[in-house]
Design a protein around this motif. Structure first.
Motif, PDB file in Angstrom:
ATOM      1  N   THR A   1      27.702  33.045  19.344  1.00 15.28           N
ATOM      2  CA  THR A   1      27.389  32.243  20.527  1.00 15.28           C
ATOM      3  C   THR A   1      28.127  32.737  21.786  1.00 15.28           C
ATOM      4  N   THR A   2      29.184  33.520  21.569  1.00 18.47           N
ATOM      5  CA  THR A   2      29.854  34.149  22.715  1.00 18.47           C
ATOM      6  C   THR A   2      29.959  35.640  22.406  1.00 18.47           C
ATOM      7  N   ILE A   3      29.603  36.461  23.371  1.00 14.46           N
ATOM      8  CA  ILE A   3      29.658  37.910  23.172  1.00 14.46           C
ATOM      9  C   ILE A   3      30.713  38.470  24.123  1.00 14.46           C
ATOM     10  N   ASN A   4      31.726  39.083  23.525  1.00 14.33           N
ATOM     11  CA  ASN A   4      32.851  39.562  24.323  1.00 14.33           C
ATOM     12  C   ASN A   4      32.811  41.077  24.468  1.00 14.33           C
ATOM     13  N   VAL A   5      33.064  41.522  25.702  1.00 13.60           N
ATOM     14  CA  VAL A   5      33.023  42.955  26.022  1.00 13.60           C
ATOM     15  C   VAL A   5      34.447  43.378  26.421  1.00 13.60           C
ATOM     16  N   PRO A   6      35.228  43.863  25.477  1.00 13.50           N
ATOM     17  CA  PRO A   6      36.606  44.200  25.823  1.00 13.50           C
ATOM     18  C   PRO A   6      36.773  45.620  26.367  1.00 13.50           C
ATOM     19  N   ASP A   7      37.645  45.726  27.360  1.00 11.69           N
ATOM     20  CA  ASP A   7      38.102  47.057  27.775  1.00 11.69           C
ATOM     21  C   ASP A   7      39.475  47.209  27.107  1.00 11.69           C
ATOM     22  N   THR A   8      39.408  47.551  25.830  1.00 10.93           N
ATOM     23  CA  THR A   8      40.585  47.516  24.959  1.00 10.93           C
ATOM     24  C   THR A   8      41.723  48.416  25.443  1.00 10.93           C
ATOM     25  N   VAL A   9      41.361  49.569  26.007  1.00 11.22           N
ATOM     26  CA  VAL A   9      42.415  50.519  26.386  1.00 11.22           C
ATOM     27  C   VAL A   9      42.620  50.563  27.902  1.00 11.22           C
ATOM     28  N   GLY A  10      42.009  49.652  28.628  1.00  8.54           N
ATOM     29  CA  GLY A  10      42.234  49.560  30.081  1.00  8.54           C
ATOM     30  C   GLY A  10      41.758  50.790  30.826  1.00  8.54           C
ATOM     31  N   TYR A  11      40.586  51.334  30.435  1.00  2.82           N
ATOM     32  CA  TYR A  11      40.094  52.614  30.952  1.00  2.82           C
ATOM     33  C   TYR A  11      39.071  52.429  32.070  1.00  2.82           C
ATOM     34  N   ASN A  12      38.476  51.243  32.132  1.00  3.04           N
ATOM     35  CA  ASN A  12      37.354  51.037  33.064  1.00  3.04           C
ATOM     36  C   ASN A  12      37.817  50.776  34.497  1.00  3.04           C
TER      37      ASN A  12
ATOM     38  N   VAL B   1      23.597  32.965  25.170  1.00  2.01           N
ATOM     39  CA  VAL B   1      25.024  33.109  24.807  1.00  2.01           C
ATOM     40  C   VAL B   1      25.872  33.163  26.075  1.00  2.01           C
ATOM     41  N   ILE B   2      27.190  33.005  25.862  1.00  6.45           N
ATOM     42  CA  ILE B   2      28.125  33.175  26.984  1.00  6.45           C
ATOM     43  C   ILE B   2      28.627  34.613  26.920  1.00  6.45           C
ATOM     44  N   TRP B   3      28.563  35.294  28.039  1.00  2.85           N
ATOM     45  CA  TRP B   3      29.088  36.662  28.107  1.00  2.85           C
ATOM     46  C   TRP B   3      30.542  36.591  28.547  1.00  2.85           C
ATOM     47  N   SER B   4      31.378  37.327  27.820  1.00  2.00           N
ATOM     48  CA  SER B   4      32.823  37.237  28.021  1.00  2.00           C
ATOM     49  C   SER B   4      33.405  38.620  28.258  1.00  2.00           C
ATOM     50  N   VAL B   5      34.562  38.665  28.924  1.00  2.32           N
ATOM     51  CA  VAL B   5      35.262  39.952  29.094  1.00  2.32           C
ATOM     52  C   VAL B   5      36.733  39.793  28.727  1.00  2.32           C
ATOM     53  N   HIS B   6      37.323  40.911  28.326  1.00  2.00           N
ATOM     54  CA  HIS B   6      38.710  40.920  27.838  1.00  2.00           C
ATOM     55  C   HIS B   6      39.280  42.261  28.292  1.00  2.00           C
ATOM     56  N   CYS B   7      40.060  42.246  29.375  1.00  2.00           N
ATOM     57  CA  CYS B   7      40.474  43.521  29.973  1.00  2.00           C
ATOM     58  C   CYS B   7      41.970  43.745  29.843  1.00  2.00           C
ATOM     59  N   HIS B   8      42.322  44.971  29.492  1.00  2.00           N
ATOM     60  CA  HIS B   8      43.745  45.352  29.446  1.00  2.00           C
ATOM     61  C   HIS B   8      44.107  46.069  30.739  1.00  2.00           C
ATOM     62  N   ASN B   9      45.425  46.078  30.992  1.00  2.00           N
ATOM     63  CA  ASN B   9      45.897  46.410  32.333  1.00  2.00           C
ATOM     64  C   ASN B   9      46.509  47.801  32.461  1.00  2.00           C
ATOM     65  N   ASP B  10      46.106  48.725  31.607  1.00  2.00           N
ATOM     66  CA  ASP B  10      46.762  50.038  31.601  1.00  2.00           C
ATOM     67  C   ASP B  10      46.709  50.745  32.952  1.00  2.00           C
ATOM     68  N   LEU B  11      45.645  50.534  33.720  1.00  2.00           N
ATOM     69  CA  LEU B  11      45.572  51.143  35.059  1.00  2.00           C
ATOM     70  C   LEU B  11      45.794  50.082  36.146  1.00  2.00           C
ATOM     71  N   GLY B  12      46.297  48.939  35.755  1.00  2.00           N
ATOM     72  CA  GLY B  12      46.544  47.866  36.732  1.00  2.00           C
ATOM     73  C   GLY B  12      45.256  47.206  37.211  1.00  2.00           C
TER      74      GLY B  12
ATOM     75  N   ASN C   1      47.373  41.933  29.510  1.00  4.60           N
ATOM     76  CA  ASN C   1      45.988  41.495  29.696  1.00  4.60           C
ATOM     77  C   ASN C   1      45.816  41.008  31.133  1.00  4.60           C
ATOM     78  N   ALA C   2      44.602  40.588  31.465  1.00  7.50           N
ATOM     79  CA  ALA C   2      44.373  39.990  32.779  1.00  7.50           C
ATOM     80  C   ALA C   2      45.218  38.716  32.876  1.00  7.50           C
ATOM     81  N   ALA C   3      45.860  38.508  34.029  1.00 11.06           N
ATOM     82  CA  ALA C   3      46.720  37.330  34.197  1.00 11.06           C
ATOM     83  C   ALA C   3      45.865  36.104  34.490  1.00 11.06           C
ATOM     84  N   LEU C   4      46.024  35.078  33.678  1.00 13.06           N
ATOM     85  CA  LEU C   4      45.230  33.845  33.836  1.00 13.06           C
ATOM     86  C   LEU C   4      45.354  33.290  35.250  1.00 13.06           C
ATOM     87  N   GLU C   5      46.604  33.219  35.736  1.00 14.56           N
ATOM     88  CA  GLU C   5      46.836  32.565  37.032  1.00 14.56           C
ATOM     89  C   GLU C   5      46.100  33.299  38.160  1.00 14.56           C
ATOM     90  N   GLU C   6      45.997  34.639  38.035  1.00 14.99           N
ATOM     91  CA  GLU C   6      45.345  35.400  39.110  1.00 14.99           C
ATOM     92  C   GLU C   6      43.826  35.203  39.045  1.00 14.99           C
TER      93      GLU C   6
END
Ligand code: KIV
Ligand code: ZN
Length: 511
Positions: free
Chosen positions: A164-175, A197-208, A238-243
């Motif tokens: 029901t939710t599809i998540n698209v992670p940028d696991t290594v923070g490359y995008n 469905v709900i489209w979701s994202v999950h981004c890591h911060n390797d390049l800020g 990860n992405a900062a919730l507050e931001e």
């Protein structure tokens, strides 16, 4: 709802994967309560199959939280999914989040599976998850480096299976934002039933770029962002919730959606997470850094005094900044103490627990006179250490430090019930104290970090010390607080030694 952005907090799972950020069950419960108070939609409470400790923590959070969905991560295999389902059984609303890698490099080198096998495993996993809940999230690990045709194929298959939710992670923070937004736009356009469905994202911060990528995806149609308090998480975080939350709120004109977050709970959540994990917040960090609302230059100060909006786009009080609120003093009674703990969501296990904590509160209030919420949090963090976790305990200590003399420390340490006295010299009183502790403990651990922060203002404030130790590839953080920073340092060092001592073994979901 097109204008609701779901906030999925993964501080207790991805955040906990930061080296040294592991938390006890009670610490996780305290953070989960704060996330619920902040009105996070989904709390990823952990990875139930990682260890018995993780399973218990997910279960305890599932049994406690009522106003947020509680989620457990599970790799795409039957055992992980069943563990997640069992841990979530007491939840008012539970979600299983299953994932498998989809990039060529991960499928070939890590999983050693063909794309067909990966799709088959993903579908089976969603079907297993359906035995426990209808709220199922599927993540394509390393989606940021996956082929778009394959992403569309696997997303189509898991949606048909019941995700029901599809998540698209940028696991290594490359995008980068434009490219990541294009990925979201393409999958939403091409996958059949994408509007179901709900489209979701999950981004890591390797390049800020974790927050920028997440927000670009929101513009492209994502309606769930996975994030953590203070941007805690694997590697660069990860992405900062507050931001994320404050950007969509401040710029509703751009995003056309909003969250249900009570933003006044953001700063208390940030302080709680930083206090528990020992990861300090940099002063210039957006929203939750100590300087985030401090105007230093004369021109800015003058402008703000004349008309606040000249230089301020948000109000400090709207995100929970307020002068340290005086809550209790040395004349406060047991009832006032209990009430404030309840208001802060700090669990009181029994009358005996309350009495013990109250005695320590009185002793601290005698030295400190004014007690703030932050002091209560620090005090109760120490109270949450159970006797089984206390292999080493500080009985007493003293030190001498004088100009021109070699600093010296002496202490009595209880190790497994037996008293040991020791003394040592050092380059300063803290160094001498650590050497004296080590002459009893003989841990062989390497000190990676030592930091001191003042919990509140004033010279009578408690110093909160973080000590990070490493031994045989295991990294732990210890915390201690006291009005005397050398005593706080000893407590933090001993807390870290006790964590090294504990046998908790956990696996990282991505390994
Ligand atoms: O970074 C990642 O890909 C993850 C998944 C498990 C969602 O944390
Ligand atoms: Zn992640």
């Amino acid at each position: 709802m097109k204008d609701h952005l779901v906030i999925f907090d993964t501080t207790l799972r991805d955040g906990e994967q930061s080296p040294g950020a592991s938390m006890t069950r009670d610490e996780k419960l305290r953070i989960a309560r704060q996330l619920e108070r902040m009105r996070v939609d989904v709390i990823e409470a952990g990875f139930a199959a990682a260890s018995n400790g993780d399973f218990d923590a997910v279960r305890a959070i599932a049994a406690t939280i009522k106003d947020s969905v509680v989620c457990s991560l599970a790799r795409a295999n039957e055992n992980d999914i069943r563990r997640a389902g069992e841990a979530l059984a007491p939840a008012a609303a539970g979600r299983i989040h299953t994932f498998i890698a989809t990039s060529p490099i991960h499928m070939e080198k890590k999983l050693r599976m063909t794309p067909d096998q990966v799709v088959e495993q993903a579908v089976k996993s969603v079907v297993w998850a359906r035995e426990y809940t209808s709220d199922i999230e599927f993540s394509a690990e390393d989606a940021g480096r996956s082929e778009i045709d394959f992403l569309c194929r696997i997303f189509d298959a898991v949606i048909r299976a019941g995700a029901t939710t599809i998540n698209v992670p940028d696991t290594v923070g490359y995008n980068v934002p434009e490219q990541f937004a294009a990925t979201l736009r393409t999958v939403i356009e091409r996958v059949p039933d994408s509007d179901k469905v709900i489209w979701s994202v999950h981004c890591h911060n390797d390049l800020g770029l974790a927050v920028a990528n997440s927000l670009a995806a929101v513009c492209a149609g994502a309606r769930q962002v996975e994030c953590t308090i203070n941007g805690l998480g694997e590697r660069a975080g990860n992405a900062a919730l507050e931001e994320v939350v404050m950007t969509v709120r401040t710029r509703r004109d751009v995003f056309g959606c909003d969250t249900r977050i009570d933003a006044t709970q953001i700063v208390p959540a940030s302080k709680l997470v930083s206090g528990i994990t020992g990861f300090p917040v940099q002063p210039n960090k957006a929203i939750v850094g100590a300087n985030a609302f401090a105007h230093e230059s004369g021109i800015h100060q003058d402008g703000v005094l004349k008309h606040r909006e000249t230089y301020e786009i948000m109000r400090a009080e709207d995100v929970g900044w307020r002068a340290n609120r005086l809550v209790l003093g040395k004349h406060s009674g047991r009832n006032a103490f209990r009430t404030r703990l309840q208001e802060l969501g700090i669990p009181i296990e029994s009358e005996e627990h309350l009495n013990h904590a109250f005695a320590r509160f009185k002793e601290l209030a005698d030295r400190k006179h004014e007690m703030f919420d932050e002091d209560l949090h620090a005090l109760m963090s120490e109270e949450s250490v159970t006797p089984e976790d206390e292999h080493f305990k500080l009985a007493s200590m003293g030190f001498q430090s004088e100009t021109g003399e070699t600093p010296r420390a002496w202490l009595t340490l209880i190790a497994d019930g037996a008293e040991h006295r020791s003394e040592a010299n050092g380059s300063g009183p803290v160094d001498a104290t650590f050497r004296a502790i080590e002459s009893v403990a003989g841990s062989g651990a390497e000190l990676l970090l030592f930091s001191v922060n003042s919990i509140t203002g004033g010279t009578d404030a408690q110093g909160e010390v973080t000590v990070r130790l490493s031994r045989e590839g295991r990294i732990v953080n210890g915390q201690g607080a006291d009005t005397d920073i050398v005593v706080a340092s000893a407590k933090a060092y001993i807390n870290a030694l006790n964590k090294l001592q504990s046998k908790v073994e956990r696996v990282n979901p991505q390994v």
